[in-house]
Design a protein around this motif. Structure first.
Motif, PDB file in Angstrom:
ATOM      1  N   UNK A 228       0.853  -1.184   0.000  1.00  0.00           N
ATOM      2  CA  UNK A 228       0.000   0.000   0.000  1.00  0.00           C
ATOM      3  C   UNK A 228       0.889   1.234   0.000  1.00  0.00           C
ATOM      4  N   UNK A 229       0.651   2.141  -0.947  1.00  0.00           N
ATOM      5  CA  UNK A 229       1.459   3.352  -1.071  1.00  0.00           C
ATOM      6  C   UNK A 229       0.995   4.413  -0.092  1.00  0.00           C
ATOM      7  N   UNK A 230       1.849   5.380   0.144  1.00  0.00           N
ATOM      8  CA  UNK A 230       1.472   6.536   0.961  1.00  0.00           C
ATOM      9  C   UNK A 230       0.528   7.416   0.147  1.00  0.00           C
ATOM     10  N   UNK A 231      -0.533   7.938   0.760  1.00  0.00           N
ATOM     11  CA  UNK A 231      -1.486   8.770   0.014  1.00  0.00           C
ATOM     12  C   UNK A 231      -0.921  10.123  -0.394  1.00  0.00           C
ATOM     13  N   UNK A 232       0.095  10.589   0.343  1.00  0.00           N
ATOM     14  CA  UNK A 232       0.688  11.894   0.080  1.00  0.00           C
ATOM     15  C   UNK A 232       2.206  11.798   0.188  1.00  0.00           C
ATOM     16  N   UNK A 233       2.942  12.715  -0.422  1.00  0.00           N
ATOM     17  CA  UNK A 233       4.401  12.727  -0.253  1.00  0.00           C
ATOM     18  C   UNK A 233       4.756  12.884   1.228  1.00  0.00           C
ATOM     19  N   UNK A 234       5.920  12.370   1.597  1.00  0.00           N
ATOM     20  CA  UNK A 234       6.347  12.445   2.992  1.00  0.00           C
ATOM     21  C   UNK A 234       7.816  12.820   3.070  1.00  0.00           C
ATOM     22  N   UNK A 235       8.173  13.533   4.145  1.00  0.00           N
ATOM     23  CA  UNK A 235       9.585  13.863   4.347  1.00  0.00           C
ATOM     24  C   UNK A 235      10.305  12.780   5.136  1.00  0.00           C
ATOM     25  N   UNK A 236       9.605  11.668   5.396  1.00  0.00           N
ATOM     26  CA  UNK A 236      10.245  10.540   6.070  1.00  0.00           C
ATOM     27  C   UNK A 236      10.977   9.716   5.014  1.00  0.00           C
ATOM     28  N   UNK A 237      12.176  10.164   4.702  1.00  0.00           N
ATOM     29  CA  UNK A 237      12.932   9.575   3.596  1.00  0.00           C
ATOM     30  C   UNK A 237      13.196   8.085   3.820  1.00  0.00           C
ATOM     31  N   UNK A 238      13.481   7.688   5.038  1.00  0.00           N
ATOM     32  CA  UNK A 238      13.834   6.302   5.331  1.00  0.00           C
ATOM     33  C   UNK A 238      12.693   5.357   4.984  1.00  0.00           C
ATOM     34  N   UNK A 239      11.493   5.659   5.470  1.00  0.00           N
ATOM     35  CA  UNK A 239      10.349   4.773   5.207  1.00  0.00           C
ATOM     36  C   UNK A 239       9.966   4.808   3.723  1.00  0.00           C
ATOM     37  N   UNK A 240      10.033   5.972   3.116  1.00  0.00           N
ATOM     38  CA  UNK A 240       9.690   6.061   1.696  1.00  0.00           C
ATOM     39  C   UNK A 240      10.687   5.280   0.844  1.00  0.00           C
ATOM     40  N   UNK A 241      11.955   5.309   1.233  1.00  0.00           N
ATOM     41  CA  UNK A 241      12.959   4.523   0.519  1.00  0.00           C
ATOM     42  C   UNK A 241      12.711   3.034   0.717  1.00  0.00           C
ATOM     43  N   UNK A 242      12.334   2.646   1.943  1.00  0.00           N
ATOM     44  CA  UNK A 242      12.012   1.243   2.218  1.00  0.00           C
ATOM     45  C   UNK A 242      10.797   0.800   1.431  1.00  0.00           C
ATOM     46  N   UNK A 243       9.851   1.720   1.250  1.00  0.00           N
ATOM     47  CA  UNK A 243       8.661   1.431   0.460  1.00  0.00           C
ATOM     48  C   UNK A 243       9.032   1.085  -0.980  1.00  0.00           C
ATOM     49  N   UNK A 244       9.905   1.910  -1.563  1.00  0.00           N
ATOM     50  CA  UNK A 244      10.362   1.634  -2.916  1.00  0.00           C
ATOM     51  C   UNK A 244      11.165   0.349  -3.004  1.00  0.00           C
TER      52      UNK A 244
END
Length: 215
Positions: free
Chosen positions: A131-147
């Motif tokens: 499941x993707x994040x609904x909005x951009x986030x400044x939490x780079x670590x989690x967003x990188x883990x998501x990718x």
């Protein structure tokens, strides 16, 4: 549906809902969890102890399966980005290492263990739910883990598809919407299908009426 189902991360409400639905259908569910998760709101019954930060804990998973007399037919590994953004808030540099270990390394290692388990017994369904994040986030670590989760899932599926004699089936699922109960019921119905071969390597969206329609 017969046999057992392995589901990752009791902290995720989706994993809890899917476990409940599968149990109602007679599946012996083995949900991973960690006694160190102390938040009351995320506590849930679990059967497999897994400390995501510990490689030794991960290595104990096959032994736990054996001790429980488990025979798995299905394994579902979930990455719920909005949930993880809440569980791993933006922090200092030490937080980066924690996210990398618990959301990247741990998922890769668990996937390898489950893939090898199914390869050894000559059957099984390995399912990746994202499941993707609904909005951009400044939490780079989690967003990188998501990718990283998306890339890992695609690479694992691709490697298995290329092994034309592999008996391990795979499925890539993208969750849409916020109704975890409805989504869990939908996925449980799809898991009852005997064959995923026409969809291996393709991301499908939850809520589709059938696997063999147009996407």
């Amino acid at each position: 549906m017969e046999g057992g189902g392995f589901i990752s991360d009791s902290r995720l409400y989706f994993s809890q809902e899917l476990s409940a639905v599968l149990r109602d259908k007679g599946v012996k569910v083995l949900l991973t969890g960690n006694k160190e998760d102390v938040e009351e709101s995320i506590k849930c019954r679990y059967e497999i102890e897994w400390d995501r930060a510990s490689i030794f804990s991960l290595q104990s998973v096959p032994l736990q399966l054996k001790n429980l007399g488990a025979s798995l037919d299905i394994a579902v590994i979930t990455f719920d980005t909005p949930s993880y953004l809440n569980l791993y808030p933006v922090s200092n540099i030490m937080g980066v290492d924690r996210v990398s270990t618990e959301l990247i390394t741990a998922n890769i290692a668990l996937t390898i263990i489950l893939k090898n388990y199914f390869a050894k017994i000559g059957k099984g369904k390995l399912v990746f739910v994202y499941r993707a994040a609904p909005l951009p986030s400044d939490n780079v670590s989690v967003m990188a883990a998501s990718g990283a989760f998306i890339k890992m899932a695609e690479e694992v599926v691709s490697s298995l598809v290329e092994q034309h004699d592999s008996k391990v089936q795979t499925l890539l699922v993208k969750v849409e919407g916020k109704d975890d109960a409805e989504t869990a019921l939908w996925l449980s119905n799809q898991l009852e299908l005997a064959n995923f071969s026409k969809l291996q390597g393709k991301w499908i969206k939850t809520g589709q009426k059938g696997f063999f329609g147009k996407y």
